[in-house]
Design a protein around this motif. Sequence first.
Motif: not given
Length: 406
Positions: A367-371
């Motif tokens: 999970w890469d929330w900025p992406i």
Amino acid sequence: MNLSYFIAKRISFKKTGGFTGTIHRIAVASIALGLSIMIISFLILGGFQSVISNKVFSFTGHFQVNRFVMSQSLEDSPTSTTSDFYTHYKETDYIRHVQVFANKPALIKGEEEVEGVMMKGVGRDFDSLAFKPSIVKGRFIQFPEKGQSSNEIVVSTKIAKKMLLNVGSKITMYFVQDPPRFRRLDVVGLYETFLEDFDDKFVLGDVRVIQVLNDWDEDKVGGFEVFINDPKNIDTYEDELYESIDYDLRLTKVTDRFIQIFDWLELLNNNVYVFLALILFVASFNMVSILFILIMERTSMIGLLKAMGSTNRQIRNIFIWNGIRIIGRGMLLGNLIGLGFGLLQQSTHLFKLNAENYYMSYVPIVWDWPIIFGLNVLILLITTLVLFIPAVIISNVNPIKSIKFD
């Protein structure tokens, strides 16, 4: 109330049926499909990069520091734990951890087979927590009190299958030196990284076994493995770290040592960016096409509004608001699909992989929330901007002709 927004709500697909409703639903589906695929692609890409990189780094560190020698020997030349680098590394803020190691080639003799391996000696400072995900059976080495060596080893599942070994097996390991020597060792754990560079040849043991075999003093080791706080800055810290090591030591960046693995990950990265560009193009093209269709279908309405005194800007805003509502619904549905898939795969490992080809047994999720946030902003901006392209033709609509148009 904003007149353009009011009319846009009245002609939305909830208020109309037939052809207009179908067009709206197709538009929402195209946005949702594009965004969900982009989210899933980056979740999986991040998973691949994180899992494979962590496997390599947990085995080798981010940098390796060892004695500079001209020979191509498989054995390490000894360096001392009293070196300036090792005694002062804690003063460097970007270094998280340093652990000792030593390599020594050997032969394993089982009941029926003989296999050439590389014994990697590690000490109490080995980051066994980072390596724990790779342990598939048994446990890691338990190190005895200072001054004693452990006869426990951890072997890969691939070597164990070849040699018919399991947790609890006892093996004889022969070391090629003058005079030849051997050790009776106990298998206490099996590891599996699915990386051929490790699984095919490495056996983990106590570094003090190698110190005794090589007649090294207690302060002598084969080298140091350096872990930094932020692996993304590995290139940034390389020169600074090189300046901090002793003159007789050399620095090896792990991403260079296993360049074939990290080049493959970079190639995956490039493929996803190309995929992202194609999906954005298709989504934008779909929005332009759908808005053209909606404008053509509402030509009579445009003419009537112009005849009643509406400006081109007011009429144009009707379709832009309509397009934004379509984009919003599509993005909401796309996020639900993309994030839902990620949660499902993370919790169930539903989609499996061939570990021999992909270095893992299931599709990983990170999970890469900025992406994820960036993808939402990107598709919102681009699809909203392209809405102005078809809206320009509204200024060319003739009220008299358009009222008769049907």
